[in-house]
Design an enzyme around this catalytic site. Structure first.
Site, PDB file in Angstrom:
ATOM      1  N   THR A 154       5.856   9.466  -7.747  1.00 50.95           N
ATOM      2  CA  THR A 154       6.275   9.049  -6.411  1.00 50.95           C
ATOM      3  C   THR A 154       7.618   9.693  -6.151  1.00 50.95           C
ATOM      4  O   THR A 154       8.474   9.699  -7.031  1.00 50.95           O
ATOM      5  CB  THR A 154       6.493   7.517  -6.381  1.00 50.95           C
ATOM      6  OG1 THR A 154       5.240   6.889  -6.474  1.00 50.95           O
ATOM      7  CG2 THR A 154       7.196   7.070  -5.097  1.00 50.95           C
ATOM      8  N   ARG A 185      -4.707  -1.677  -1.947  1.00 53.04           N
ATOM      9  CA  ARG A 185      -3.487  -2.060  -2.686  1.00 53.04           C
ATOM     10  C   ARG A 185      -2.283  -1.292  -2.140  1.00 53.04           C
ATOM     11  O   ARG A 185      -2.333  -0.090  -1.896  1.00 53.04           O
ATOM     12  CB  ARG A 185      -3.672  -1.733  -4.170  1.00 53.04           C
ATOM     13  CG  ARG A 185      -2.447  -2.009  -5.048  1.00 53.04           C
ATOM     14  CD  ARG A 185      -1.540  -0.792  -5.180  1.00 53.04           C
ATOM     15  NE  ARG A 185      -0.462  -0.990  -6.152  1.00 53.04           N
ATOM     16  CZ  ARG A 185       0.528  -0.131  -6.333  1.00 53.04           C
ATOM     17  NH1 ARG A 185       0.598   0.974  -5.619  1.00 53.04           N
ATOM     18  NH2 ARG A 185       1.460  -0.368  -7.221  1.00 53.04           N
ATOM     19  N   GLY A 187       1.910  -0.758  -2.964  1.00 54.67           N
ATOM     20  CA  GLY A 187       2.965  -1.013  -3.942  1.00 54.67           C
ATOM     21  C   GLY A 187       4.317  -1.201  -3.292  1.00 54.67           C
ATOM     22  O   GLY A 187       4.424  -1.525  -2.102  1.00 54.67           O
ATOM     23  N   ASP A 188       5.352  -0.990  -4.069  1.00 56.26           N
ATOM     24  CA  ASP A 188       6.718  -1.206  -3.595  1.00 56.26           C
ATOM     25  C   ASP A 188       7.208  -0.117  -2.649  1.00 56.26           C
ATOM     26  O   ASP A 188       8.077  -0.377  -1.794  1.00 56.26           O
ATOM     27  CB  ASP A 188       7.684  -1.222  -4.795  1.00 56.26           C
ATOM     28  CG  ASP A 188       7.665   0.119  -5.516  1.00 56.26           C
ATOM     29  OD1 ASP A 188       6.567   0.596  -5.850  1.00 56.26           O
ATOM     30  OD2 ASP A 188       8.744   0.711  -5.697  1.00 56.26           O
ATOM     31  N   THR A 208      10.998   3.648  -8.222  1.00 57.45           N
ATOM     32  CA  THR A 208       9.716   4.297  -8.526  1.00 57.45           C
ATOM     33  C   THR A 208       9.203   3.717  -9.834  1.00 57.45           C
ATOM     34  O   THR A 208       9.987   3.249 -10.665  1.00 57.45           O
ATOM     35  CB  THR A 208       9.835   5.833  -8.597  1.00 57.45           C
ATOM     36  OG1 THR A 208       8.561   6.381  -8.986  1.00 57.45           O
ATOM     37  CG2 THR A 208      10.892   6.297  -9.577  1.00 57.45           C
ATOM     38  N   GLY A 211       4.865  -0.548  -9.183  1.00 52.33           N
ATOM     39  CA  GLY A 211       5.240  -1.132  -7.902  1.00 52.33           C
ATOM     40  C   GLY A 211       5.154  -2.634  -7.830  1.00 52.33           C
ATOM     41  O   GLY A 211       5.958  -3.282  -7.161  1.00 52.33           O
TER      42      GLY A 211
HETATM   43  N1  ASP Z   1       5.926   2.753  -7.122  1.00 51.76           N
HETATM   44  C1  ASP Z   1       4.662   3.397  -6.861  1.00 51.76           C
HETATM   45  C2  ASP Z   1       3.620   2.344  -6.620  1.00 51.76           C
HETATM   46  O1  ASP Z   1       3.565   1.393  -7.368  1.00 51.76           O
HETATM   47  C3  ASP Z   1       4.182   4.285  -7.948  1.00 51.76           C
HETATM   48  C4  ASP Z   1       5.210   5.168  -8.604  1.00 51.76           C
HETATM   49  O2  ASP Z   1       6.372   5.165  -8.254  1.00 51.76           O
HETATM   50  O3  ASP Z   1       4.813   5.890  -9.505  1.00 51.76           O
HETATM   51  O4  ASP Z   1       2.827   2.524  -5.731  1.00 51.76           O
END
Ligand code: ASP
Length: 297
Positions: A154, A185, A187-188, A208, A211
């Protein structure tokens, strides 16, 4: 002099280089971070962002992106968007052209198309092959995403400049999220306070990694508020990560990374477990910094 940060070794290098080039031309941080993330989204060799990224368990790529400007806390985000790149540009449109903070799924896609983004197939040959492997059960559990078949790529970017001597911070992120995730889904990364946060009074922060855990910690907001209490960027990230280690038993299932940039240019990062690289561009100087998980200390 502006400062621009980007996560992870390979995409981070591309992101800071392109963002810096754009900054020199436009002197506009929103443009610069958008350009950095766009370059990564359009490069199919980066498997966790944009075109040619790893899909959900239905074999569909669902993208998340966000941008926040610390000048007035404006923000825009999109989540679970299919068949559109660059989604960071759609997130910026949400911020600048609507009264809303976030648009989701099909409606975000419709908003993008209405605003001139052409729908396209994001599944490259490489991804089609990986989907076949996944369906055949040939993908090990630990294999999530990235060019190195490792987890996170990410791209989260933080930027600081001081036009007219007054600091201004922008934070932005773009991701395809957790590979083979459940459809829908999120994520963060596109969540303001979790994946990004910016407030010119203090600085900005991003995240990152896993998440679900970063979101529970409100990691970016927590790190920003630690800086508001006088912590350095490094202390703020470590404080946030140590609280995650203490309170969240799953925060070491995969790396959870927090990065921060104070409005005086001080920067830092910390993570729960594993290794992390941060690219930093300050004027003519570009450096890459490596960090190791705090679970080992
Ligand atoms: N934070 C991202 C998520 O959970 C994934 C990542 O940063 O690798 O979607």
């Amino acid at each position: 002099m502006a400062t621009i940060l980007a996560t992870w070794e390979a995409p981070g290098k591309t992101a800071v280089a392109r963002a810096w080039e754009n900054y020199v031309e436009t002197l506009n941080l929103r443009n610069a971070l958008e350009a950095g993330l766009e370059a990564c989204e359009l490069d199919p060799t980066f498997l966790a962002i944009g075109l040619g990224s790893l899909p959900n368990s239905d074999g569909e790529i669902e993208l998340d992106a966000a941008m926040m400007d610390g000048a007035d806390l404006s923000c825009g985000a999109v989540c679970a968007v299919r068949g559109i790149v660059p989604v960071i540009s759609v997130a910026r449109r949400v911020m600048e052209d609507t009264r809303h903070n976030m648009l989701a799924g099909d409606a975000a896609r419709r908003f993008a198309i209405e605003n001139g983004f052409g729908p396209r197939n994001l599944i490259t040959e490489e991804i089609a092959r990986r989907i076949e492997d996944w369906r055949a059960g040939n993908v090990p559990e630990a294999y999530v995403h990235s060019t190195s078949d490792d987890h996170g790529d990410t791209v989260t970017m933080l930027g600081l400049h001081a036009p007219d001597g007054k600091p201004n911070c922008v934070a932005a992120s773009s991701t395809s999220g957790w590979a083979w995730k459940m459809p829908g889904r999120v994520g963060d990364s596109p969540i303001v306070g979790a994946g990004i946060y910016a407030d010119d009074e203090v600085g900005c922060a991003g995240a990152t990694g896993l998440g679900e855990e970063l979101w529970k910690a409100c990691a970016s907001f927590r790190a920003t508020e630690a800086m508001r209490r006088g912590r350095t960027a490094q202390e703020a990230c470590e404080e946030t990560v140590r609280q995650m280690l203490r309170r969240q038993p799953h925060s070491t299932d995969m790396p959870c990374v927090v990065l921060a940039l104070r409005n005086d240019g001080d920067f830092g990062a910390a993570l729960t477990t594993g290794e992390f690289e941060l690219w930093v561009r300050k004027g003519e100087t570009e450096t890459m910094h490596r960090y190791t998980g705090l679970d080992r200390t």
